[in-house]
Enzyme design. Structure first.
Site, mmCIF file in Angstrom:
data_model
loop_
_atom_site.group_PDB
_atom_site.id
_atom_site.type_symbol
_atom_site.label_atom_id
_atom_site.label_comp_id
_atom_site.label_asym_id
_atom_site.label_seq_id
_atom_site.Cartn_x
_atom_site.Cartn_y
_atom_site.Cartn_z
ATOM 1 N N GLU A 44 62.147 75.874 22.260
ATOM 2 C CA GLU A 44 61.145 76.937 22.319
ATOM 3 C C GLU A 44 61.139 77.780 21.047
ATOM 4 O O GLU A 44 60.074 78.237 20.605
ATOM 5 C CB GLU A 44 61.392 77.817 23.549
ATOM 6 C CG GLU A 44 61.345 77.082 24.880
ATOM 7 C CD GLU A 44 60.073 76.272 25.087
ATOM 8 O OE1 GLU A 44 59.019 76.676 24.570
ATOM 9 O OE2 GLU A 44 60.140 75.224 25.748
ATOM 10 N N GLY A 75 59.882 73.928 31.813
ATOM 11 C CA GLY A 75 61.248 74.376 31.556
ATOM 12 C C GLY A 75 61.271 75.622 30.702
ATOM 13 O O GLY A 75 62.136 76.482 30.835
#
Length: 916
Positions: free
Chosen positions: A342, A305
């Site tokens: 992230e 992802g």
């Protein structure tokens, strides 16, 4: 590029040497230290030059790498990593940096099993000296989503090609020869070649751009030298992408969002939230982001992802782009949580990197926990602090209840073993135990301890003990009352698999309770040889009144049971694990369960939101393993006719969906479906089908849940609404507002399930034409809802055909979605059996394929189906290797399902018949 006859000869010689090395390596085996690089030579810095050729018929990269190394211990060879790279041994140069003298190389061996390049110089390399290793090479711009690979997208009916990287976990060696282990950090100076019509980006800013001699129309982009970084975090891209800069004032770090030109309008949301999340983390960790810029890149093709390359994060488009018209609330939540995940990695993973993949959870567990805090900072109304319970804790309980689970920290060496660790245990269990740790330390001590840990290990690597030491020191400094040090507590959660079920048996005469612990298992194997003592240090919390402060106690690893006095009045319920902070389930004596049920039926809001979710999830799953009669969770579920909140409903339907799986292909499904319909209908009537202006995020989530189940249960109003909206869309296909965006997946699925070829063909064309990745994923899900086996078979076939329009990274979703369709389940499993070799060739790793098998077989509940799974495993045992664990889990779950059918199928039906 055509190879010269001389280079063809040299490669053949290397291949012969490789064959010999391969045989030797196979004799040693595919695990253990033999697969790790020796540490007598360590990299100091890299200069990497890459020129990707993005021309059909010649997808290659012309490369050159120069590595400065330190000799730690005198040695007779240099061993580094290489894979799928063409090189000429005579082009390899080794230089003594003290004398600038070349050292001749007597032997060059490529060991393809271990992906080693072993160089033997004519002179011994001396400890304390520095050397430079350099070589030219050619690598393949593969379409396998790993290394430096090619991707493509369509723009104005033209295919545009690009080159982008995905190095994690062990694929930097496919982009350039390197020391491809996380604890071999070095400084990188990247130089990327490109056409003048293209742009490039990497971890650091561009320093200068110069023409490439003898290549008109091409230039070199030379990037600033990086801080010390692991090879798997090196990021690079050459493309015709465009970008937008984030608004000023949101962060002191310049932010840039890269995307294909046609999607740039969808980058605005990420451009606003990204800088805010980064600023939040800088404050939370009290450590400034150390790089001069942050790029975030939206890709059509990415195996994960998102990927946390330091300063150049890559995302699937569904995880970074948001279209205000065509994207849903769930799409927005996905963007904010993946971006927050992230960006958390920029500290946990990039600034401080786990020493080896065995400690992957130090990266992924922390990022998975911090994503909720970071996302909550920018979207506080999303209720994300509470959602961790249903998204992570209760979800990972399922796989961690299997005997074939694995500890958070586990030894791995082989690349396949490493890939296997990217699972719910590293991510969700990691996040769950970190949340528990935060709560028993306290927020202030937790944060201060993390800051000390990060400062102490920055630009380097860490093991779990480094974290435990920092947190213990902070707990002592803050006078936090712990029974033992943090390491002793947390080792019981990280070094063994599974989790406890805590059983509370009250003595109503004395207001005391006996509290015991044992491992919660979906199915216990009587032939198990596992000698691990499954007990834990458990932080117990409990209450009889949520308006009052909770009580707490510790249960030691050495204690299978303890006595707790004064848990509550004898006529009052007690609930343990307040807000499900602890990573454990709770069972009670019958009287306490009955008091809890009575309270929920009388006034459910007297019990906290999260604990209502916990009670539903725990009771349904404890009954599933035959430790509680089903009458208790089924009685408890009746209060749901009054419940209106998303979190408890999600827990309830997650638990009840297991029963749905067990009944859906049986004669008892009608009665079970009636029971579910009775529960869901009041919620559906409350939320209605259509969104209204001003609806909150969680109300929309609740509506999506209610509509999904109402249509699945064939509630008439839901089905007719879906069919009518879809027909209106077919009549006006270019109008993006006809179909309610938050219900598009359910509307498409329901219309196709109740329609025929025209409905299916329309959805597939919309999938091909859509410029919004999030919309495409909803359409792809809807396509799997067909009730025609031939159509489902066609969809499976097309998912492996790169010319069909279904992208490679969507293929696994096709198999999982079709496999979840009762009509498509057997068809999908048969396809896997018959087309195994084609699927192995198409998917990036065998573990991806094993995960598909695990998903498709989730509802297997007959002995014949279990035998089919075992036969599949036996037929491909040699290929599966370490991915066999995922198949083991599928078999174990299916055997548990067979037992459930024998023990509980009639029990649940009898209760439903007695409680119409």
């Amino acid at each position: 590029m055509t190879l010269s006859p001389y280079l063809l000869f040299i490669v053949a010689v290397v291949t012969v040497s490789t064959t010999a090395a391969t045989s030797a390596s196979q004799r040693v085996g595919r695990s253990g230290e033999d697969l790790r690089l020796p540490r007598d030579i360590l990299p100091r810095s890299y200069e990497v030059t890459l020129l990707p050729i993005l021309i059909e018929g010649n997808f290659t990269t012309e490369g050159y790498v120069s590595i400065s190394v330190d000799c730690i211990q005198s040695t007779n060879n240099i061993t580094l990593h290489i894979a799928d790279i063409i090189f000429n041994p005579v082009d390899i140069e080794l230089t003594d940096l003290a004398t600038e003298q070349l050292i001749s190389i007597s032997s060059v061996v490529e060991d393809k099993v271990r992906q080693f390049l072993i160089l033997t110089p004519n002179a011994q390399l001396l400890a304390g000296r520095q050397y430079r290793l350099s070589m030219a090479f050619t690598s393949i711009l593969n379409n396998e989503l790993r290394g430096f690979y090619r991707s493509s997208y369509n723009e104005n009916a033209t295919t545009k090609y690009m080159a982008v990287s995905q190095m994690q976990p062990t694929d930097a060696r496919r982009a350039f020869p390197c020391f491809d282990e996380p604890n071999m950090k070095a400084n990188f100076t990247m130089k990327l070649g490109r056409l003048t019509t293209q742009l490039s980006t990497s971890n650091m800013p561009v320093k200068e751009t110069t023409p490439i001699a003898d290549r008109p129309g091409y230039v070199w982009d030379l990037f600033e030298t990086s801080l010390p970084v692991s090879t798997y975090l090196v990021g690079m891209m050459v493309s015709e992408f465009t970008f937008i800069d984030s608004p000023a004032g949101l962060s002191t770090t310049p932010f840039r969002i890269w995307t294909r030109p046609e999607a740039v309008s969808q980058a605005e949301y990420a451009s606003r939230i990204g800088p805010q999340v980064l600023s939040f983390y800088e404050d939370y960790f009290q450590i400034a982001f150390p790089l001069p810029k942050q790029d975030m890149v939206a890709l059509k093709d990415l195996s994960f992802g998102g990927m946390e390359n330091w300063g150049m994060i890559t995302y699937r488009e569904t995880a970074l782009l948001f279209d205000p018209v065509k994207s849903s609330e769930s799409d927005k939540q996905r963007v904010v949580t993946v971006v927050a995940h992230e960006l958390a990695h920029q500290w946990f993973g990039d600034l401080v990197t786990m020493d080896w993949w065995s400690e992957l959870w130090l990266n992924e567990g922390f990022a998975s926990y911090m994503e909720y805090l970071g996302a909550n900072y920018v979207e506080p109304e999303f209720g994300l602090i509470e959602q961790i319970v249903i998204n992570d804790i209760q979800d990972v309980f399922g796989v961690d209840a299997l005997e074939s689970s694995h500890p958070i920290s586990v030894e791995v060496n082989d690349p396949n073993e490493i890939n296997e660790l990217f699972d719910d245990i590293s991510y969700a269990k990691g996040a769950s135990i970190i949340r528990m740790l935060n709560k028993f330390l306290g927020e202030q001590s937790f944060r201060a301890g993390l800051t000390n840990y990060l400062n102490g290990r920055k630009y380097s690597n860490a093991v779990a003990d480094d974290l435990w030491s920092a947190l213990t020191a902070q707990a002592i400094a803050d006078n936090v009352n712990l029974p033992v040090d943090v390491r002793t507590i947390m080792n019981t959660w990280t070094l063994k698999m599974g989790y406890p079920i805590v059983t509370v048996t009250r003595d109503y005469a004395t207001s005391a309770a006996t509290v015991s612990q044992e491992r919660f298992l979906l199915r216990s194997n009587p032939d198990s040889t596992d000698e691990t003592v499954y007990r834990w240090w458990i932080p117990l919390t409990y209450t009889s009144d949520f308006s009052q402060p909770q009580k707490s106690s510790w249960m030691a690893f050495e204690q299978p049971a303890i006595q707790i006095s004064n848990v509550g009045a004898s006529n009052r319920w007690v609930i343990f694990n307040v807000d499900q902070v602890g990573y454990y389930r709770v069972n009670y004596d019958d009287a306490n369960w009955n008091m809890i049920i009575a309270q929920l039926l009388l006034d459910y809001q007297q019990i906290s939101l999260i604990n209502r979710a916990q009670l539903l999830d725990d009771s349904l799953n404890i009954a599933r393993v035959n430790a509680l009669p089903y009458a208790f969770p089924l009685e408890l579920s009746q209060y749901l006719t009054k419940e209106q909140d998303y979190i408890p409903w999600t827990s309830a339907l997650n638990g009840l969906s297991y029963l749905d799986l067990m009944y859906i292909r049986t004669t008892g499904y009608g009665e079970f479906k009636g029971y579910l319909t009775k529960l869901v209908t009041p919620l559906y009537d409350y939320v209605k089908f259509n969104d209204t202006v001003g609806d909150s995020h969680l109300l929309i989530y609740t509506r999506v849940t209610a509509v999904t189940w109402a249509c699945k249960l064939d509630i008439g109003d839901c089905v007719s609404n879906s069919v009518n909206f879809y027909q209106a869309w077919m009549n006006d296909p270019t109008n993006p507002t006809i179909v309610p965006v938050n219900q598009k997946a359910t509307i498409t699925c329901t219309a196709i399930a109740n329609g025929g070829d025209p409905e299916w063909d329309f959805a597939f064309q919309r999938y091909l034409d859509s410029n919004v990745a999030a919309e495409s994923s909803k359409l792809l899900f809807g396509l799997s809802c067909s009730t025609d086996p031939l159509t489902l078979q066609k969809l499976l076939e097309w998912s492996l055909d790169p010319t069909s329009g279904i992208r490679r990274n969507d293929a696994s979703s096709v198999f999982i979605n079709v496999g979840s369709n009762p009509i498509g389940r057997d068809l999908t499993f048969d396809f896997i059996q018959n087309r195994w070799s084609d699927m192995v060739a198409y998917f990036p790793s065998l573990y991806d394929l094993a995960r598909i098998v695990d998903s498709v077989s989730e509802g297997f509940n007959t002995p014949a189906e279990v035998e089919e799974l075992k036969q599949l495993q036996a037929d491909h045992a040699d290929e599966l290797g370490t991915a066999a664990r995922a198949i083991d889990q599928s078999i174990e779950r299916s055997e548990s399902n067979v037992e459930w059918m024998s023990l509980h199928y009639q029990e649940v039906l009898d209760w439903i018949q007695q409680n119409p």
